[in-house]
Scaffold this motif. Structure first.
Motif, PDB file in Angstrom:
ATOM      1  N   GLY A  47       0.750  -1.516  -0.120  1.00 37.79           N
ATOM      2  CA  GLY A  47      -0.079  -0.109  -0.018  1.00 37.79           C
ATOM      3  C   GLY A  47       0.956   1.492  -0.015  1.00 37.79           C
ATOM      4  O   GLY A  47       1.908   1.491  -1.000  1.00 37.79           O
ATOM      5  N   ARG A  48       1.121   2.737   1.113  1.00 35.01           N
ATOM      6  CA  ARG A  48       1.189   3.844   1.303  1.00 35.01           C
ATOM      7  C   ARG A  48       2.864   3.368   1.525  1.00 35.01           C
ATOM      8  O   ARG A  48       3.523   3.668   1.762  1.00 35.01           O
ATOM      9  CB  ARG A  48       0.323   4.431   1.304  1.00 35.01           C
ATOM     10  N   TYR A  49       2.702   2.233   2.035  1.00 34.10           N
ATOM     11  CA  TYR A  49       4.036   2.251   2.469  1.00 34.10           C
ATOM     12  C   TYR A  49       4.886   1.793   1.705  1.00 34.10           C
ATOM     13  O   TYR A  49       6.643   0.906   2.172  1.00 34.10           O
ATOM     14  CB  TYR A  49       3.950   1.343   4.203  1.00 34.10           C
ATOM     15  N   LYS A  50       4.796   0.774   0.541  1.00 36.67           N
ATOM     16  CA  LYS A  50       5.881   0.216  -0.536  1.00 36.67           C
ATOM     17  C   LYS A  50       7.023   1.174  -1.070  1.00 36.67           C
ATOM     18  O   LYS A  50       7.892   0.998  -0.603  1.00 36.67           O
ATOM     19  CB  LYS A  50       4.658  -0.246  -1.376  1.00 36.67           C
ATOM     20  N   ASP A  51       6.905   2.492  -0.861  1.00 36.48           N
ATOM     21  CA  ASP A  51       8.090   3.064  -1.546  1.00 36.48           C
ATOM     22  C   ASP A  51       8.931   4.100  -0.108  1.00 36.48           C
ATOM     23  O   ASP A  51       9.515   4.387  -0.143  1.00 36.48           O
ATOM     24  CB  ASP A  51       7.800   4.180  -1.822  1.00 36.48           C
ATOM     25  N   MET A  52       8.332   3.366   1.594  1.00 31.47           N
ATOM     26  CA  MET A  52       9.350   3.676   2.206  1.00 31.47           C
ATOM     27  C   MET A  52      10.414   3.341   2.376  1.00 31.47           C
ATOM     28  O   MET A  52      10.430   2.193   2.302  1.00 31.47           O
ATOM     29  CB  MET A  52       7.997   3.276   3.546  1.00 31.47           C
ATOM     30  N   THR A  91       4.593  10.506  19.895  1.00 31.74           N
ATOM     31  CA  THR A  91       5.108   9.618  19.138  1.00 31.74           C
ATOM     32  C   THR A  91       3.460   9.627  18.179  1.00 31.74           C
ATOM     33  O   THR A  91       4.471   9.307  17.185  1.00 31.74           O
ATOM     34  CB  THR A  91       4.826   8.719  20.101  1.00 31.74           C
ATOM     35  N   LEU A  92       1.918   9.932  18.265  1.00 32.52           N
ATOM     36  CA  LEU A  92       1.864   9.594  17.719  1.00 32.52           C
ATOM     37  C   LEU A  92       1.387  10.402  16.211  1.00 32.52           C
ATOM     38  O   LEU A  92       0.852  10.165  15.379  1.00 32.52           O
ATOM     39  CB  LEU A  92       0.345   9.909  18.305  1.00 32.52           C
ATOM     40  N   GLU A  93       1.670  11.984  16.668  1.00 38.14           N
ATOM     41  CA  GLU A  93       1.610  13.071  15.951  1.00 38.14           C
ATOM     42  C   GLU A  93       3.303  12.525  14.761  1.00 38.14           C
ATOM     43  O   GLU A  93       2.863  12.676  13.545  1.00 38.14           O
ATOM     44  CB  GLU A  93       2.378  13.936  16.316  1.00 38.14           C
ATOM     45  N   TRP A  94       4.091  12.050  15.015  1.00 38.78           N
ATOM     46  CA  TRP A  94       5.326  11.682  14.501  1.00 38.78           C
ATOM     47  C   TRP A  94       4.658  10.365  13.922  1.00 38.78           C
ATOM     48  O   TRP A  94       5.255  10.575  12.261  1.00 38.78           O
ATOM     49  CB  TRP A  94       6.722  11.371  15.517  1.00 38.78           C
ATOM     50  N   ILE A  95       4.690   9.233  14.136  1.00 38.31           N
ATOM     51  CA  ILE A  95       4.277   8.473  12.993  1.00 38.31           C
ATOM     52  C   ILE A  95       3.350   8.931  12.175  1.00 38.31           C
ATOM     53  O   ILE A  95       2.847   8.671  10.786  1.00 38.31           O
ATOM     54  CB  ILE A  95       3.358   7.396  14.037  1.00 38.31           C
ATOM     55  N   GLU A  96       1.990  10.021  12.194  1.00 40.65           N
ATOM     56  CA  GLU A  96       0.710  10.299  11.214  1.00 40.65           C
ATOM     57  C   GLU A  96       1.806  11.035  10.193  1.00 40.65           C
ATOM     58  O   GLU A  96       1.867  10.680   8.988  1.00 40.65           O
ATOM     59  CB  GLU A  96       0.196  11.456  12.123  1.00 40.65           C
ATOM     60  N   ALA A  97       2.783  11.816  11.002  1.00 41.00           N
ATOM     61  CA  ALA A  97       3.607  12.989   9.842  1.00 41.00           C
ATOM     62  C   ALA A  97       4.629  11.617   8.913  1.00 41.00           C
ATOM     63  O   ALA A  97       4.666  12.386   7.868  1.00 41.00           O
ATOM     64  CB  ALA A  97       4.826  13.851  11.008  1.00 41.00           C
ATOM     65  N   ILE A  99       4.056   8.882   8.284  1.00 45.92           N
ATOM     66  CA  ILE A  99       2.874   7.814   7.326  1.00 45.92           C
ATOM     67  C   ILE A  99       2.749   8.941   5.771  1.00 45.92           C
ATOM     68  O   ILE A  99       2.388   8.410   4.873  1.00 45.92           O
ATOM     69  CB  ILE A  99       1.829   7.548   7.716  1.00 45.92           C
ATOM     70  N   ASN A 100       1.983  10.433   6.663  1.00 47.16           N
ATOM     71  CA  ASN A 100       1.343  11.700   5.439  1.00 47.16           C
ATOM     72  C   ASN A 100       2.933  12.341   4.795  1.00 47.16           C
ATOM     73  O   ASN A 100       2.887  13.216   4.017  1.00 47.16           O
ATOM     74  CB  ASN A 100       0.766  11.453   5.983  1.00 47.16           C
ATOM     75  N   GLU A 105       4.025  19.594   9.783  1.00 45.29           N
ATOM     76  CA  GLU A 105       2.684  19.639  10.086  1.00 45.29           C
ATOM     77  C   GLU A 105       2.471  18.592  11.081  1.00 45.29           C
ATOM     78  O   GLU A 105       1.353  19.310  11.784  1.00 45.29           O
ATOM     79  CB  GLU A 105       1.664  19.027   9.054  1.00 45.29           C
ATOM     80  N   ARG A 106       3.540  18.360  12.067  1.00 47.87           N
ATOM     81  CA  ARG A 106       3.452  17.527  12.837  1.00 47.87           C
ATOM     82  C   ARG A 106       3.495  18.276  13.674  1.00 47.87           C
ATOM     83  O   ARG A 106       4.322  18.942  14.579  1.00 47.87           O
ATOM     84  CB  ARG A 106       4.782  16.470  13.008  1.00 47.87           C
ATOM     85  N   MET A 107       2.364  18.097  14.538  1.00 45.28           N
ATOM     86  CA  MET A 107       2.206  18.717  16.131  1.00 45.28           C
ATOM     87  C   MET A 107       3.102  18.208  17.248  1.00 45.28           C
ATOM     88  O   MET A 107       3.618  16.908  17.644  1.00 45.28           O
ATOM     89  CB  MET A 107       1.192  18.669  16.742  1.00 45.28           C
ATOM     90  N   ILE A 108       3.587  19.090  18.183  1.00 38.24           N
ATOM     91  CA  ILE A 108       5.005  18.844  19.337  1.00 38.24           C
ATOM     92  C   ILE A 108       4.590  19.415  20.245  1.00 38.24           C
ATOM     93  O   ILE A 108       4.470  20.686  20.257  1.00 38.24           O
ATOM     94  CB  ILE A 108       6.450  19.113  18.570  1.00 38.24           C
TER      95      ILE A 108
END
Length: 148
Positions: A47-52, A91-97, A99-100, A105-108
């Motif tokens: 999916g969206r992680y194939k190019d990671m 940590t959740l914000e880092w993961i979201e950033a 992925i996207n 735009e990641r909140m700290i």
């Protein structure tokens, strides 16, 4: 007219129905479920992680491990102290950033002492805002040194 009365009664009942729900509390069951799905896709490289990149995948999995450790044996953010809540949020914000692919735009969030007090307050900004503030401060200091 019947719809208006029905809608109005629904609106009036809503505060009572949701009075026991704290909007600032995150339930860990849904977070665990979501992170487990993400983890499976990251490990499969689909999916969206194939190019990671391999490094990015490893870092994301390490952040998830940290998150799972913070949530271990707990049901919600009510079971955490303030520093742990901030850590979970970051940590959740880092993961979201990651992925996207939106690191700026990641909140700290940080817990900073309030001047003249022993208490701390939570200050949240985007990574881009924090970087811009650091650069502006550095520039002011450099200009100050040149003038002296």
């Amino acid at each position: 007219m019947k719809f208006r009365v029905w809608a109005l009664s629904l609106l009036l009942m809503a505060p009572v129905a949701f009075a026991s729900v704290d909007r600032g509390v995150l339930q860990f069951e849904s977070i665990r479920s979501q992170q487990t799905e993400i983890r499976a896709a990251v490990q499969a490289g689909s999916g969206r992680y194939k190019d990671m990149s391999v490094n990015a995948r490893g870092e994301l999995l390490a952040k998830q491990d940290h998150l799972f450790q913070l949530m271990q044996g707990k049901q919600s953010t009510q079971d955490l102290n303030e520093d742990q809540k901030t850590d979970v949020f970051n940590t959740l914000e880092w993961i979201e950033a990651a992925i996207n692919k939106a690191d700026d735009e990641r909140m700290i969030c940080e817990r900073r002492p309030v001047l003249g007090s022993t208490r701390k307050e939570r200050v949240c900004k985007t990574a881009g805002q924090m970087r811009a503030e650091r650069e502006a401060t550095r520039e002011r200091l450099d200009n100050r040194e040149v003038r002296q």
